[in-house]
Write a protein that holds these residues in place. Structure first.
Motif, PDB file in Angstrom:
ATOM      1  N   LEU A  29      -5.494  -0.292 -46.792  1.00 21.27           N
ATOM      2  CA  LEU A  29      -6.863   0.201 -47.268  1.00 21.27           C
ATOM      3  C   LEU A  29      -6.710   1.893 -47.304  1.00 21.27           C
ATOM      4  CD1 LEU A  29      -9.254  -2.284 -45.744  1.00 21.27           C
ATOM      5  CD2 LEU A  29      -8.826  -1.797 -48.144  1.00 21.27           C
ATOM      6  N   TYR A  30      -6.010   2.330 -46.283  1.00 26.19           N
ATOM      7  CA  TYR A  30      -5.996   3.554 -45.749  1.00 26.19           C
ATOM      8  C   TYR A  30      -5.295   4.402 -46.981  1.00 26.19           C
ATOM      9  CZ  TYR A  30      -4.390   8.218 -44.190  1.00 26.19           C
ATOM     10  OH  TYR A  30      -4.009   9.316 -44.165  1.00 26.19           O
ATOM     11  N   VAL A  31      -3.929   3.656 -47.305  1.00 30.58           N
ATOM     12  CA  VAL A  31      -3.109   4.062 -48.358  1.00 30.58           C
ATOM     13  C   VAL A  31      -4.027   4.168 -49.545  1.00 30.58           C
ATOM     14  CG1 VAL A  31      -0.887   3.598 -49.766  1.00 30.58           C
ATOM     15  CG2 VAL A  31      -1.128   3.309 -47.459  1.00 30.58           C
ATOM     16  N   ALA A  32      -4.829   3.120 -49.948  1.00 32.32           N
ATOM     17  CA  ALA A  32      -5.367   2.945 -51.168  1.00 32.32           C
ATOM     18  C   ALA A  32      -6.510   4.122 -51.178  1.00 32.32           C
ATOM     19  CB  ALA A  32      -6.357   1.741 -51.267  1.00 32.32           C
ATOM     20  N   SER A  33      -7.234   4.300 -50.086  1.00 33.87           N
ATOM     21  CA  SER A  33      -8.140   5.553 -50.049  1.00 33.87           C
ATOM     22  C   SER A  33      -7.540   6.839 -50.270  1.00 33.87           C
ATOM     23  CB  SER A  33      -8.720   5.665 -48.708  1.00 33.87           C
ATOM     24  OG  SER A  33      -9.458   4.422 -48.408  1.00 33.87           O
ATOM     25  N   ALA A  34      -6.253   7.149 -49.605  1.00 35.63           N
ATOM     26  CA  ALA A  34      -5.536   8.396 -49.882  1.00 35.63           C
ATOM     27  C   ALA A  34      -5.276   8.533 -51.410  1.00 35.63           C
ATOM     28  CB  ALA A  34      -4.401   8.257 -48.992  1.00 35.63           C
ATOM     29  N   VAL A  36      -0.637  12.845 -46.174  1.00 41.22           N
ATOM     30  CA  VAL A  36      -1.850  11.900 -46.392  1.00 41.22           C
ATOM     31  C   VAL A  36      -1.515  10.484 -46.674  1.00 41.22           C
ATOM     32  CG1 VAL A  36      -4.094  11.632 -47.213  1.00 41.22           C
ATOM     33  CG2 VAL A  36      -3.714  13.802 -46.506  1.00 41.22           C
ATOM     34  N   VAL A  37      -0.594  10.355 -47.790  1.00 42.07           N
ATOM     35  CA  VAL A  37      -0.306   9.067 -48.231  1.00 42.07           C
ATOM     36  C   VAL A  37       0.632   8.435 -47.532  1.00 42.07           C
ATOM     37  CG1 VAL A  37       0.226   8.034 -50.301  1.00 42.07           C
ATOM     38  CG2 VAL A  37      -1.357   9.745 -50.529  1.00 42.07           C
ATOM     39  N   VAL A  38       1.512   9.171 -47.131  1.00 43.50           N
ATOM     40  CA  VAL A  38       3.048   8.604 -46.696  1.00 43.50           C
ATOM     41  C   VAL A  38       3.039   8.706 -44.999  1.00 43.50           C
ATOM     42  CG1 VAL A  38       5.495   8.408 -46.804  1.00 43.50           C
ATOM     43  CG2 VAL A  38       4.336   8.921 -48.715  1.00 43.50           C
ATOM     44  N   VAL A  39       2.806   9.932 -44.589  1.00 45.06           N
ATOM     45  CA  VAL A  39       3.248  10.124 -43.240  1.00 45.06           C
ATOM     46  C   VAL A  39       2.490   9.491 -42.181  1.00 45.06           C
ATOM     47  CG1 VAL A  39       3.780  12.043 -41.559  1.00 45.06           C
ATOM     48  CG2 VAL A  39       4.252  12.625 -43.840  1.00 45.06           C
ATOM     49  N   LEU A  40       1.114   9.698 -42.439  1.00 46.47           N
ATOM     50  CA  LEU A  40       0.212   8.814 -41.267  1.00 46.47           C
ATOM     51  C   LEU A  40       0.477   7.358 -41.339  1.00 46.47           C
ATOM     52  CD1 LEU A  40      -3.266  10.904 -41.498  1.00 46.47           C
ATOM     53  CD2 LEU A  40      -1.309  10.947 -39.817  1.00 46.47           C
ATOM     54  N   PRO A  41       0.417   6.734 -42.410  1.00 47.80           N
ATOM     55  CA  PRO A  41       0.702   5.239 -42.310  1.00 47.80           C
ATOM     56  C   PRO A  41       2.048   4.899 -41.427  1.00 47.80           C
ATOM     57  CG  PRO A  41      -0.082   5.753 -44.569  1.00 47.80           C
ATOM     58  CD  PRO A  41       0.094   6.850 -43.869  1.00 47.80           C
ATOM     59  N   ALA A  42       3.151   5.704 -42.049  1.00 48.66           N
ATOM     60  CA  ALA A  42       4.280   5.645 -41.458  1.00 48.66           C
ATOM     61  C   ALA A  42       4.380   5.728 -39.869  1.00 48.66           C
ATOM     62  CB  ALA A  42       5.437   6.663 -41.988  1.00 48.66           C
ATOM     63  N   LEU A  43       3.790   6.553 -39.409  1.00 59.77           N
ATOM     64  CA  LEU A  43       3.454   7.033 -37.912  1.00 59.77           C
ATOM     65  C   LEU A  43       2.788   5.856 -37.393  1.00 59.77           C
ATOM     66  CD1 LEU A  43       2.987  10.644 -37.898  1.00 59.77           C
ATOM     67  CD2 LEU A  43       4.879   9.442 -37.274  1.00 59.77           C
TER      68      LEU A  43
END
Length: 385
Positions: free
Chosen positions: A200-205, A16-23
């Protein structure tokens, strides 16, 4: 925390925190690329999951059903929205320091309660403190009066209705029925940039992970045991010398603060907050998320919030007329057939499978099970002296 469960949660958190933002950061022509729209959509789901965790804390463990958590979600969202509106400044439609809706309503001076929201630090504090204060005052008055059960649910529903009517009034200088929207930046970063939305996504995760750790620490503490005892029999807890009102007030305030933090993260990713997110219907939908996922599990509300809203996104895209029927059907199905929710049902099935598998291995090894009842009747008791 058991080892297997801990590793599973760690893997999910990493995805949730790393993979999706990296993709999402990959080139758009890459087959593994996650679009900005998808990342933003799942970021919104994560804010809902934080909110659902707070509801599970008060309902799943303390047994207090609140039908007004949309109010606390909205308070946090409006607090952040006010700061973002003030950040627009001369970038608005009318190139005026005042927010555009105030110009439409012929407001000539910024209201006094808007002034502190120029400060980013005050805003970050307000998104959790304001819902916490409202929950503390409301909870103190209701729990001290020993209002519980369905009566508490009705009162919280009335609170949501009153808040919805109040925020709809233009005299509140909060945008009326249109709410707050048109944000340009957040803490100086442009909201139109993909990197800002990714942040913002990473902050939410990360906020979701911290909220889960906080809730787990509470339910695993001695206070958590008292909360479960209050859920099972509040009268017995009172006779044991504890104050159920104090424990319920504590968990109610924590739940409201989590809802406020979720609302603040929601605003930056969605770009709008209106009174429609505060009313009775959204508050009931939040309860359905927790019920479908499985209350009293912590993991269940996260699964329910993400799963139900993902299904809503899919159905409203292809079959918009069926969504309300599907939502009602899910709730009725859970109440009648799966009262423990998705996660609770899976946990029970897995536990039953483990017991059967253990007994089978025990029989194969030639062991003898301990009988549940004594083989010989107990000796007769002698006459009383």
């Amino acid at each position: 925390m058991r080892t297997r469960e801990g590793w599973a949660l760690l893997i999910v958190a990493a995805v949730v925190v790393v993979v999706l933002p990296a993709l999402n950061a990959l080139p758009k022509d890459s087959p593994l690329h996650v679009s900005d729209f998808t990342l933003n959509l799942f970021g919104k789901f994560l804010t809902y999951a934080i909110l659902a965790l707070g509801i599970d804390l008060i309902w799943g463990y303390a047994g207090v059903l609140s039908l007004g958590h949309g109010v606390f979600f909205g308070l946090g969202a409006y607090a952040m929205g006010m700061h973002l509106m003030l950040e627009i400044g001369t970038k608005g439609v009318y190139r005026n320091v005042l927010p555009d809706f105030m110009v439409w309503n012929r407001v000539t001076e910024l209201p006094l309660f808007w002034e502190p929201f120029y400060s980013a630090w005050f805003t970050l504090l307000a998104v959790v403190v304001v819902p916490g204060i409202v929950a503390a005052v409301f909870g103190f008055l209701t729990f001290r009066s020993r209002i519980r059960g369905v009566y508490f649910s009705i009162i919280t529903q009335a609170l949501a209705l009153c808040a919805w009517l109040t925020f709809n009034r233009n005299a509140m200088n909060l945008g009326g029925t249109n709410g707050l929207s048109g944000f340009k930046t957040i803490f100086g970063f442009s909201l139109s940039e993909p990197a800002t939305q990714r942040g913002l996504y990473v902050a939410s995760a990360i906020a979701l992970c911290l909220a889960y750790v906080l809730c787990r620490a509470i339910v695993r503490s001695p206070a958590g045991n008292v909360l479960v005892a209050i859920r099972d029999s509040e009268t017995r807890v009172l006779f044991c010398g504890y104050s159920p009102a104090a424990f319920k007030l504590f968990v109610f305030v924590v739940s409201a603060m989590l809802a406020g933090a979720a609302g603040a993260l929601y605003v930056g990713q969605v770009g709008i907050i209106t009174p429609a997110r505060i009313g009775v219907l959204p508050s009931i939908e939040m309860i359905i998320w927790v019920a479908v996922g499985g209350r009293g599990t912590l993991l269940g509300p996260v699964v329910g919030a993400v799963g139900v809203n993902w299904l809503q996104s899919l159905l409203t895209t292809h079959y918009p007329d069926l969504w309300l029927l599907a939502l009602g059907g899910m709730f009725v199905g859970v109440v009648l057939f799966f009262p423990e929710g998705v996660v609770g049902t899976v946990q029970r099935a897995f536990g039953r499978f483990r017991r059967v598998s253990r007994d089978f291995r025990f029989d194969q090894a030639g062991g003898e099970r301990t009988p549940l009842l004594p083989q010989t009747p107990p000796p007769p008791r002698g006459p009383r002296s």
